[in-house]
Scaffold this motif. Structure first.
Motif, PDB file in Angstrom:
ATOM      1  N   ARG A 125      -5.221  -5.747   2.311  1.00 48.07           N
ATOM      2  CA  ARG A 125      -6.393  -5.094   2.881  1.00 48.07           C
ATOM      3  C   ARG A 125      -6.079  -3.763   3.558  1.00 48.07           C
ATOM      4  O   ARG A 125      -6.974  -3.005   3.884  1.00 48.07           O
ATOM      5  CB  ARG A 125      -7.063  -6.046   3.879  1.00 48.07           C
ATOM      6  CG  ARG A 125      -7.608  -7.310   3.226  1.00 48.07           C
ATOM      7  CD  ARG A 125      -7.970  -8.366   4.250  1.00 48.07           C
ATOM      8  NE  ARG A 125      -6.794  -8.895   4.940  1.00 48.07           N
ATOM      9  CZ  ARG A 125      -6.829  -9.837   5.874  1.00 48.07           C
ATOM     10  NH1 ARG A 125      -7.992 -10.352   6.242  1.00 48.07           N
ATOM     11  NH2 ARG A 125      -5.715 -10.272   6.441  1.00 48.07           N
ATOM     12  N   THR A 126      -4.800  -3.483   3.823  1.00 47.06           N
ATOM     13  CA  THR A 126      -4.458  -2.241   4.512  1.00 47.06           C
ATOM     14  C   THR A 126      -3.753  -1.290   3.559  1.00 47.06           C
ATOM     15  O   THR A 126      -3.125  -1.714   2.596  1.00 47.06           O
ATOM     16  CB  THR A 126      -3.518  -2.518   5.703  1.00 47.06           C
ATOM     17  OG1 THR A 126      -2.330  -3.139   5.198  1.00 47.06           O
ATOM     18  CG2 THR A 126      -4.157  -3.436   6.716  1.00 47.06           C
ATOM     19  N   THR A 147       3.525  -4.457   3.295  1.00 53.41           N
ATOM     20  CA  THR A 147       2.216  -4.633   3.944  1.00 53.41           C
ATOM     21  C   THR A 147       2.244  -6.019   4.576  1.00 53.41           C
ATOM     22  O   THR A 147       2.881  -6.940   4.053  1.00 53.41           O
ATOM     23  CB  THR A 147       1.032  -4.595   2.951  1.00 53.41           C
ATOM     24  OG1 THR A 147       1.226  -5.609   1.953  1.00 53.41           O
ATOM     25  CG2 THR A 147       0.868  -3.229   2.292  1.00 53.41           C
ATOM     26  N   SER A 148       1.554  -6.157   5.668  1.00 53.85           N
ATOM     27  CA  SER A 148       1.504  -7.443   6.346  1.00 53.85           C
ATOM     28  C   SER A 148       0.914  -8.505   5.420  1.00 53.85           C
ATOM     29  O   SER A 148       1.442  -9.614   5.304  1.00 53.85           O
ATOM     30  CB  SER A 148       0.666  -7.288   7.615  1.00 53.85           C
ATOM     31  OG  SER A 148       0.319  -8.544   8.104  1.00 53.85           O
ATOM     32  N   ASP A 149      -0.177  -8.156   4.733  1.00 56.79           N
ATOM     33  CA  ASP A 149      -0.821  -9.134   3.856  1.00 56.79           C
ATOM     34  C   ASP A 149       0.107  -9.555   2.719  1.00 56.79           C
ATOM     35  O   ASP A 149       0.237 -10.747   2.426  1.00 56.79           O
ATOM     36  CB  ASP A 149      -2.117  -8.550   3.270  1.00 56.79           C
ATOM     37  CG  ASP A 149      -3.240  -8.516   4.301  1.00 56.79           C
ATOM     38  OD1 ASP A 149      -3.243  -9.379   5.192  1.00 56.79           O
ATOM     39  OD2 ASP A 149      -4.103  -7.623   4.203  1.00 56.79           O
ATOM     40  N   GLY A 150       0.742  -8.590   2.067  1.00 58.98           N
ATOM     41  CA  GLY A 150       1.621  -8.901   0.944  1.00 58.98           C
ATOM     42  C   GLY A 150       2.768  -9.814   1.365  1.00 58.98           C
ATOM     43  O   GLY A 150       3.045 -10.847   0.726  1.00 58.98           O
ATOM     44  N   TYR A 151       3.426  -9.447   2.475  1.00 54.27           N
ATOM     45  CA  TYR A 151       4.574 -10.233   2.935  1.00 54.27           C
ATOM     46  C   TYR A 151       4.159 -11.621   3.410  1.00 54.27           C
ATOM     47  O   TYR A 151       4.864 -12.608   3.193  1.00 54.27           O
ATOM     48  CB  TYR A 151       5.302  -9.472   4.055  1.00 54.27           C
ATOM     49  CG  TYR A 151       6.373  -8.546   3.543  1.00 54.27           C
ATOM     50  CD1 TYR A 151       6.117  -7.651   2.511  1.00 54.27           C
ATOM     51  CD2 TYR A 151       7.655  -8.574   4.083  1.00 54.27           C
ATOM     52  CE1 TYR A 151       7.105  -6.792   2.040  1.00 54.27           C
ATOM     53  CE2 TYR A 151       8.656  -7.723   3.621  1.00 54.27           C
ATOM     54  CZ  TYR A 151       8.372  -6.839   2.606  1.00 54.27           C
ATOM     55  OH  TYR A 151       9.352  -5.999   2.143  1.00 54.27           O
ATOM     56  N   LEU A 179      -7.402   1.054   7.372  1.00 56.75           N
ATOM     57  CA  LEU A 179      -7.898  -0.326   7.385  1.00 56.75           C
ATOM     58  C   LEU A 179      -9.423  -0.313   7.263  1.00 56.75           C
ATOM     59  O   LEU A 179     -10.073   0.588   7.810  1.00 56.75           O
ATOM     60  CB  LEU A 179      -7.565  -1.055   8.691  1.00 56.75           C
ATOM     61  CG  LEU A 179      -6.143  -1.302   9.115  1.00 56.75           C
ATOM     62  CD1 LEU A 179      -5.646  -0.170   9.987  1.00 56.75           C
ATOM     63  CD2 LEU A 179      -6.045  -2.607   9.891  1.00 56.75           C
ATOM     64  N   PRO A 180      -9.970  -1.318   6.604  1.00 59.54           N
ATOM     65  CA  PRO A 180     -11.424  -1.475   6.645  1.00 59.54           C
ATOM     66  C   PRO A 180     -11.809  -2.116   7.980  1.00 59.54           C
ATOM     67  O   PRO A 180     -10.964  -2.657   8.685  1.00 59.54           O
ATOM     68  CB  PRO A 180     -11.698  -2.436   5.484  1.00 59.54           C
ATOM     69  CG  PRO A 180     -10.447  -3.250   5.375  1.00 59.54           C
ATOM     70  CD  PRO A 180      -9.316  -2.363   5.796  1.00 59.54           C
ATOM     71  N   LEU A 181     -13.088  -2.056   8.328  1.00 61.29           N
ATOM     72  CA  LEU A 181     -13.573  -2.773   9.514  1.00 61.29           C
ATOM     73  C   LEU A 181     -14.341  -4.013   9.038  1.00 61.29           C
ATOM     74  O   LEU A 181     -14.924  -3.966   7.961  1.00 61.29           O
ATOM     75  CB  LEU A 181     -14.492  -1.867  10.333  1.00 61.29           C
ATOM     76  CG  LEU A 181     -13.805  -0.719  11.082  1.00 61.29           C
ATOM     77  CD1 LEU A 181     -14.845   0.138  11.782  1.00 61.29           C
ATOM     78  CD2 LEU A 181     -12.774  -1.234  12.084  1.00 61.29           C
TER      79      LEU A 181
END
Ligand SMILES: Cc1cc2nc3c(=O)[nH]c(=O)nc-3n(C[C@H](O)[C@H](O)[C@H](O)COP(=O)(O)OP(=O)(O)OC[C@H]3O[C@@H](n4cnc5c(N)ncnc54)[C@H](O)[C@@H]3O)c2cc1C
Ligand SMILES: Nc1ncnc2c1ncn2[C@@H]1O[C@H](COP(=O)(O)O)[C@@H](O)[C@H]1O
Lengths: 256, 323
Positions: free
Chosen positions: B184-185, B73-77, A170-172
């Motif tokens: 983002r992850t 991914t949390s963002d994608g879902y 993860l980025p910060l």
């Protein structure tokens, strides 16, 4: 790294639970209180990151006057300062309502990392950390056992079901919910307890942060659980109960 | 706004049991809410699993597909489902309460100004949703207040997957608009800890110890009982978290699943994450000083008492019986 850790005060594990007269929550009058278990691990992770990389650990708790003791405990373990959101009506707020309070207090701090416990031992929503990430527009990961700094941000070890794990980059800034067991918890030292008395605890009234919201989800009533099985309770002295159990295991279960 | 959307999870091309249980919960909800049930599947290509769901008694299946949904991914879902929900405006969105669902649904619900009613164990007319509180020592009944979709996730084992009958449902597609930069992850591939050296899964007798034992120094008490019985020793999570026993002896949702002939739970409260790992045992014995401990809800035999008195007595009685 500047790290904010959200900590919740919950009833002590072995505390007797009695349903209150309205049937909507438990009698709080003679309860003992403690730091939520996974929050203790979140605090530990934050303190270890600070020891490695420097920075500051700020603990944040929303609740009535009594949560002050849990805040002091966190300061005694090594947190640098604290924010106490004075809130008498936590029970009227759903997970989103509590997260909104916390998020508004976190925003001006502009931390690199927001840590919460995975789940509170009383309400057990398991949601607050993930909602905070959403409200603060941060990338997040949940069920985290370990955090390591990387060139681009952090790499975290996430627990999956049935003994599996996964690493996530993860980025910060980022938000994480911490699972228990990733690190060994420290105790507060006498020196730590002494120092805690001089550390800053900023109190903010909940009303300054957000108006009492209309909860989307309402807890109507609470009850004792219903039994799924009829348990044969073996009574008597320890010796009598043990002897009765051996009989059952031998003649009913055929396991001896 | 109307309809019930149930979001299913597949692993290696198969719908897991808990997702079928979520379908069962959605069907039950539909019997109160009188609304059709549509099932959604997310991925890069969901054709195989969509066909499996379309053969069940649901009103429709939606394939939510995008190359960026290849792995979770949390963002994608969250982005994909937000778009689907805005487009279809269901009254209820139902999920299985898996680790993946825990990871993103609270954020998804928050986007709609909602809180998830999570880990639900039963649904009654109203609708009213029941879930556990205080680690299973109490239950709470929740209701949804006001407008907007109601987000619900259901606990593993709480609804019967075999109640989902067969049918033929139409399948449609939904293509969310997603961009790589929104994710983002970067998740890595799942891995397991070092090779297991104990196989609790095939053990016939298990003595399992929980936080009631208080200190690592007290463990010989249960080790003696296990030895007298010829049983394997297992534990609840806090015992392994503390490093008192290795993690491979942990029973529960994040540890091993066991189904021995006899499972003796000593000083274990019976939180759901422990129960899912052992409730299939043929005979469950609970030793606990708290008569209201949730472990007694699943126990066949119970001794309400102090384990420091009961366990040595039991060890002695077993030794005597075996002579
Ligand atoms: C995502 C997630 C995954 C999890 N995975 C797992 C898992 O895989 N396995 C697991 O076990 N847990 C797991 N947990 C934790 C779980 O929720 C509980 O916290 C845990 O199971 C509690 O362990 P316990 O029963 O030993 O301790 P406690 O809940 O503290 O219970 C101790 C019990 O001992 C009794 N007791 C105390 N003293 C005595 C005495 N002298 N004599 C007799 N009885 C006594 C008490 O009455 C009490 O019932 C998970 C939690 C989460 C959120
Ligand atoms: N009132 C609160 N004050 C501070 N942190 C909280 C509060 N409520 C929840 N949290 C945090 O959010 C986590 C998850 O809580 P929950 O979503 O209730 O299971 C807890 O472990 C805490 O870290």
């Amino acid at each position: 790294m500047k790290i904010v850790v959200a900590i919740k005060q919950v009833p002590e594990r072995d505390a007797p639970v009695r349903i209150d007269a309205a049937g909507r929550w438990i009698e709080e009058a003679d309860l003992q209180w403690a730091l939520n278990e996974s929050d203790a691990y979140a605090l530990e992770e934050a303190l270890q990151l600070k020891e490695l990389h420097g920075g500051e650990v700020v603990v944040l708790s929303a609740g009535p006057e009594r949560v002050g003791s849990t805040i002091r405990e966190a300061l005694a373990k090594g947190a640098d300062r604290a924010i106490h959101i004075d809130c008498e009506d936590l029970g009227q707020r759903d997970a989103l309502g509590v997260a909104r309070l916390l998020a508004t207090a976190i925003q001006p701090e502009d931390p690199d990392l927001v840590l919460t416990g995975l789940q509170s031992d009383d309400l057990g929503y398991g949601q607050t950390g993930v909602i905070l990430a959403e409200l603060l527009n941060l990338p997040h990961a949940s069920l985290i056992l370990h955090v390591e700094k990387s060139d681009t941000g952090i790499t975290v070890k996430r627990e999956l079901e049935e003994g599996w794990f996964q690493n996530i980059d993860l980025p910060l800034p980022a938000a994480l919910t911490i699972q228990s067991g990733g690190a060994k918890l420290r105790y507060a030292t006498l020196m730590g307890i002494k120092r805690a008395k001089t550390k800053e605890v900023r109190r903010i009234a909940a009303a300054e942060l957000s108006a009492p919201p209309e909860a989307a989800v309402v807890l109507d009533r609470i009850a004792l659980p219903q039994k799924q099985k009829i348990t044969q309770v073996l009574s008597g002295s320890a010796q009598e109960a043990a002897a009765a159990l051996v009989e059952k295991l031998k003649f009913e279960v055929h396991a001896l | 706004m109307s309809g019930i959307l149930v979001v299913l999870e597949d692993r290696e091309g198969r719908i897991g049991r808990i997702s079928w249980e979520a379908v069962a919960a959605a069907l039950q909800l539909s019997s109160f809410a009188r609304q059709p049930v549509h099932a959604a599947l997310l991925g890069a290509d969901t054709s195989t699993v969509a066909a499996a769901v379309a053969a069940k008694a649901v009103d429709g299946v939606v394939r939510v597909e995008h190359p960026l949904l290849q792995s979770y991914t949390s963002d994608g879902y969250t982005h994909a489902l937000e778009q689907l929900i805005r487009a279809r405006q269901p009254d209820f969105v139902v999920f299985p309460h898996t680790y993946q669902v825990r990871d993103f649904t609270p954020a998804l619900a928050a986007r709609f100004g909602q809180s998830l009613i999570g880990d639900v164990t039963s649904i009654a007319d109203g609708p009213l949703f029941t879930r556990q509180l205080m680690q299973g020592r109490l239950t709470g009944t929740y209701r949804h207040n006001g407008s907007g979709p109601c987000f619900v996730s259901v606990q593993s084992g709480a609804f019967r997957s075999d109640s989902v009958t067969t049918g033929t449902a139409p399948v449609e597609s939904f293509t969310p608009s997603l961009e790589a930069a929104q994710i983002r992850t970067r998740p890595g591939a799942p891995f397991r800890a070092a090779a297991q050296t104990v196989d609790l899964g095939s053990a016939q007798l298990i003595v399992s110890v929980g936080r009631g034992i208080k200190e690592a120094d007290n463990l010989p008490l249960v080790q003696d009982l296990a030895a007298a019985l010829g049983a394997e020793l297992a534990a609840s999570r806090p015992i392994c978290d503390n490093g008192w026993l290795p993690m491979e002896r942990q029973v529960g949702s994040s540890g091993q699943t066991v189904a021995p002939k006899v499972y003796i739970a000593i000083g274990i409260s019976g939180a759901i994450q422990h129960l899912v790992g052992m409730k299939a045992s043929q005979c469950i014995v609970a030793i606990n000083k708290d008569p209201d401990a949730p472990i007694f809800e699943v126990a066949d035999y119970g001794i309400v008492g102090d384990l420091f008195e009961v366990v040595p007595a039991l060890t002695a009685a077993i030794k005597a019986a075996k002579q």
